[in-house]
Design an enzyme around this catalytic site. Structure first.
Site, PDB file in Angstrom:
ATOM      1  N   SER A  74       7.615 -11.577  -4.465  1.00  0.00           N
ATOM      2  CA  SER A  74       8.127 -10.384  -5.169  1.00  0.00           C
ATOM      3  C   SER A  74       9.200  -9.673  -4.336  1.00  0.00           C
ATOM      4  CB  SER A  74       6.978  -9.420  -5.468  1.00  0.00           C
ATOM      5  OG  SER A  74       6.316  -9.086  -4.266  1.00  0.00           O
ATOM      6  N   GLU A  75       9.310 -10.018  -3.046  1.00  0.00           N
ATOM      7  CA  GLU A  75      10.360  -9.411  -2.199  1.00  0.00           C
ATOM      8  C   GLU A  75      11.565 -10.334  -2.050  1.00  0.00           C
ATOM      9  OE1 GLU A  75      10.186  -6.469  -1.718  1.00  0.00           O
ATOM     10  OE2 GLU A  75       8.187  -5.786  -1.145  1.00  0.00           O
ATOM     11  N   HIS A 157       5.146   1.397   4.920  1.00  0.00           N
ATOM     12  CA  HIS A 157       5.012   0.057   4.349  1.00  0.00           C
ATOM     13  C   HIS A 157       4.775  -1.039   5.393  1.00  0.00           C
ATOM     14  CE1 HIS A 157       7.043  -3.211   1.615  1.00  0.00           C
ATOM     15  NE2 HIS A 157       5.907  -3.620   2.133  1.00  0.00           N
TER      16      HIS A 157
END
Ligand SMILES: [Zn+2]
Length: 216
Positions: A74-75, A157
């Site tokens: 997803s990154e 994060h």
């Protein structure tokens, strides 16, 4: 390195990151540039320490899937933007190293000029303002820092490290966490004593020389 050998090394790297506690479960992702227009990335949504080489996904530099039965991380946007911006870099590691991410969650960068290894291997580690994971906002936030830095803390994060090889990016992630742990311990003991200005300058000169020799 062939795509197959790279995929095997990526599997090993995921296990090493998990074994060192730098990721948990599905956390983190890796990318390695195979050729100017081909990148191998980790898949989305799987437990990293259980990955197999065949789980890796090959994409082109625009992010279109070229090979693999899984969906890319997803990154993906973050990885591709870093690789596009830094032609000297061939690998990107994103993880959630707990002590370094603690600094990032406290709103601090890791700039304490207190550890020779940190200055020599990695340089200053800035704090990138928060961007939602898995969205283009994260890469937007990271982009302005890319020209100058090989390691970044992501606010609230985790961290990103870059390298000419996967080994280099991975070692930087380990060293980043190691340095954060040492700095945290020094703080707990009372204070972090910075190196003298001349000592920092000397290390920065050595780092610059190593870069020049490397690029020559
Ligand atoms: Zn993350």
């Amino acid at each position: 390195m062939t795509a197959r050998a790279t995929a095997r090394r990526m599997v090993e790297c995921c296990r090493q990151l998990a074994a060192r506690g730098l990721i948990a479960g599905q956390d983190g992702n890796l990318s390695v540039r195979l050729s100017p227009n081909r990148v191998l990335v980790t898949p989305a949504g799987l437990i990293k320490s259980l990955l197999r080489p065949s789980d890796m996904v090959e994409v082109d530099s625009a992010g279109r899937k070229r090979r693999g039965r899984r969906n890319p991380t997803s990154e993906l946007d973050l990885h591709l933007r870093i690789l596009r911006r830094r032609r000297d870099v061939a690998a990107v590691v994103h993880a959630h190293p707990p002590t370094a991410t603690g600094f990032a969650t406290a709103g601090e960068e890791l700039d304490a000029f207190a550890l020779p290894e940190l200055i020599f291997l990695i340089g200053r580690v800035p704090l990138v303002p928060y961007g939602t994971p898995g969205t283009p906002a994260l890469a937007d936030r990271v982009e302005p820092f890319l020209a100058e830095h090989d390691a970044l803390l992501l606010a609230n994060h985790g961290a990103v490290t870059l390298g000419r090889t996967l080994n280099e990016a991975w070692v930087r992630m380990e060293s980043l966490e190691h340095a954060a742990l040492i700095l945290w311990t020094a703080r707990t003991l009372g204070r972090v004593t910075p190196l003298a200005h001349e000592a920092v300058e000397q290390l920065q000169r050595l780092r610059a020389r190593a870069h020049r020799e490397r690029d020559a």
